[in-house]
Design a protein around this motif. Structure first.
Motif, PDB file in Angstrom:
ATOM      1  N   ARG A  95      81.696  50.672 -12.737  1.00 48.44           N
ATOM      2  CA  ARG A  95      83.095  50.318 -12.975  1.00 48.44           C
ATOM      3  C   ARG A  95      83.268  48.801 -13.089  1.00 48.44           C
ATOM      4  O   ARG A  95      83.442  48.112 -12.095  1.00 48.44           O
ATOM      5  CB  ARG A  95      83.954  50.865 -11.829  1.00 48.44           C
ATOM      6  CG  ARG A  95      83.879  52.382 -11.762  1.00 48.44           C
ATOM      7  CD  ARG A  95      84.646  52.956 -10.603  1.00 48.44           C
ATOM      8  NE  ARG A  95      85.022  54.331 -10.882  1.00 48.44           N
ATOM      9  CZ  ARG A  95      85.804  55.067 -10.108  1.00 48.44           C
ATOM     10  NH1 ARG A  95      86.303  54.566  -9.005  1.00 48.44           N
ATOM     11  NH2 ARG A  95      86.108  56.308 -10.443  1.00 48.44           N
ATOM     12  N   ASP A 231      85.023  54.048  -4.227  1.00 53.56           N
ATOM     13  CA  ASP A 231      86.274  54.600  -4.750  1.00 53.56           C
ATOM     14  C   ASP A 231      87.419  53.629  -4.454  1.00 53.56           C
ATOM     15  O   ASP A 231      88.202  53.253  -5.331  1.00 53.56           O
ATOM     16  CB  ASP A 231      86.520  55.969  -4.091  1.00 53.56           C
ATOM     17  CG  ASP A 231      87.653  56.748  -4.742  1.00 53.56           C
ATOM     18  OD1 ASP A 231      88.184  56.293  -5.773  1.00 53.56           O
ATOM     19  OD2 ASP A 231      88.010  57.821  -4.212  1.00 53.56           O
ATOM     20  N   ASP A 235      89.595  50.671  -7.130  1.00 51.79           N
ATOM     21  CA  ASP A 235      91.044  50.562  -7.359  1.00 51.79           C
ATOM     22  C   ASP A 235      91.519  49.155  -6.980  1.00 51.79           C
ATOM     23  O   ASP A 235      92.395  48.584  -7.641  1.00 51.79           O
ATOM     24  CB  ASP A 235      91.823  51.610  -6.550  1.00 51.79           C
ATOM     25  CG  ASP A 235      91.928  52.962  -7.270  1.00 51.79           C
ATOM     26  OD1 ASP A 235      90.961  53.324  -7.979  1.00 51.79           O
ATOM     27  OD2 ASP A 235      92.954  53.655  -7.124  1.00 51.79           O
ATOM     28  N   VAL A 262      89.139  54.940 -14.553  1.00 52.23           N
ATOM     29  CA  VAL A 262      89.099  54.978 -13.084  1.00 52.23           C
ATOM     30  C   VAL A 262      90.349  55.685 -12.547  1.00 52.23           C
ATOM     31  O   VAL A 262      90.305  56.382 -11.538  1.00 52.23           O
ATOM     32  CB  VAL A 262      88.983  53.540 -12.519  1.00 52.23           C
ATOM     33  CG1 VAL A 262      89.324  53.482 -11.039  1.00 52.23           C
ATOM     34  CG2 VAL A 262      87.571  52.999 -12.754  1.00 52.23           C
TER      35      VAL A 262
HETATM   36 MG    MG Z   1      89.543  56.919  -7.258  1.00 52.46          MG
END
Ligand code: MG
Ligand code: NAI
Length: 340
Positions: A95, A231, A235, A262
């Motif tokens: 990411r 995770d 964000d 995402v």
């Molecule tokens: Mg997530």
């Protein structure tokens, strides 16, 4: 001709995936889309969130381009995203978060890639309730961390850094408290770092890391971490560069890969034509790079960044006064691709 499984997803999914496909096709790359369903859309159509036909299609094509899928909170079916990542052994979730010129954020110096372990940890799906027939008195979720699972994602992170000319890998953990699980992850990272003398290595404890990502994001280059931490931090990284509408992710395994945003299905803005299509378009860019269609990938990426820099024909999350929506922004990206 590339064959790719296309899953529109739930909520804002179908509308942003439709425009992402348009943008990808405008780059001139030849793709045959294999249309499949999953998530709530599949529950409504065929009574199950992950139909066998969809799995067969991914097995055949080995690559999927996927919209966000709604997962019920609490009861209901298990996350289809987590199931897909586990079934296809997509152990690395890549990411990238890089500052976009033109976004309204106080940060202009972010250029990091979060590599999240994607198949185990607290998301292993091993959960129990403890109690009597009448009452649940306790509940436990097991964070299963394996040596093999840790080694493969940490090695992936170092190799990724080397391949992409990045200088540093930071392992993020909580080894002071979770000594056995994330402690092992840290110890493995230290060992593997020895095989990559050309890449700087350091470690950060998750809570302090969250603070440092906000105070001095320029410290971070490649981050590798366990599932839950990755995770949350991804964000956070999206927030640093202008929001969830901008950040893409690639779920990578040895044999299969699934590309997606995402963000989730954003039910609060579904059906309003205001969802930002950037994240799924950039997921498409990552997919094109994976397919070695680098020239098309760069053309799309340049056009997206230019449209965001101008901050005119963009969705309201980037410019609340713009008056433009999902479709307009995609049209503008396509115009830019054709004019440069
Ligand atoms: Mg997530
Ligand atoms: P979310 O990421 O869908 O939304 C969080 C906030 O960001 C909302 O205010 C939403 O409007 C905004 N947002 C998200 N994407 C945007 C976009 N493209 N443009 C503009 N604004 C955007 O997270 P939430 O609300 O927690 O989850 C909704 C559903 O999505 C849940 O069922 C969750 O399980 C699922 N989900 C699915 C994922 C996937 O398929 N990979 C990832 C994350 C959540």
């Amino acid at each position: 001709m590339h064959k790719i499984t296309l899953i529109p997803g739930d909520g804002i999914g179908p509308s942003i995936m439709e425009v992402a496909v348009r943008v990808i096709e405008a780059s001139g790359v030849s793709i045959q889309w294999d249309h499949q369903i999953a998530g709530m859309a599949a529950v409504d159509a065929v009574g199950t969130p992950l139909p066998e036909d969809t799995l067969d299609s991914i097995r055949r094509n080995r690559i999927a381009f996927k919209g966000p899928l709604t997962t019920p909170v609490g009861g209901g079916y298990r996350s289809v995203n987590v199931q897909l990542r586990q079934m296809f052994k997509l152990y690395a979730n890549v990411r990238p978060a890089t500052t976009f010129e033109g976004t309204r954020t106080p940060f202009n110096n972010v250029d990091m890639v979060i590599i999240r372990e994607n198949t185990e940890g607290l998301y292993s799906g091993i959960e129990h309730e403890i109690g009597t027939d009448d009452e649940v008195l306790a509940a436990e979720s097991i964070a299963l961390i394996t040596r093999a699972g840790s080694e493969r994602v940490i090695r992936f992170a170092f190799e990724y850094a080397r391949k992409h000319g990045r200088k540093r890998v930071t392992v993020v953990h909580k080894a002071n408290i979770l000594k056995k699980t994330t402690g092992m992850f840290l110890e493995i990272a230290r060992t593997i770092a020895g095989d990559f003398p050309d890449i700087e290595f350091n470690d950060r404890i998750i809570d302090a890391c969250a603070m440092r990502m906000v105070m001095s994001p320029e410290e971070f280059d490649v981050i590798v971490t366990t599932n839950l931490f990755g995770d949350i931090l991804s964000d956070l990284a999206a927030g640093l560069v202008g929001g969830l509408g901008l950040i893409a992710g690639a779920n990578i395994g040895k044999e299969y890969a699934i590309f997606e945003a995402v963000h989730g299905s954003a039910p609060d803005i579904a059906g309003k034509n205001i969802a930002n299509p950037t994240a799924v378009i950039l997921a498409g860019v990552m997919m094109l790079d994976h397919l070695r269609e680098h020239e098309a990938a760069r053309r799309i990426e340049r056009a997206v960044r230019e449209v965001i820099r101008e901050c005119r024909c963009v969705t309201p999350d980037l410019n609340p006064e713009s008056g433009y929506g999902t479709q307009d922004m995609a049209d503008e990206i396509i115009r830019k691709m054709q004019s440069v």
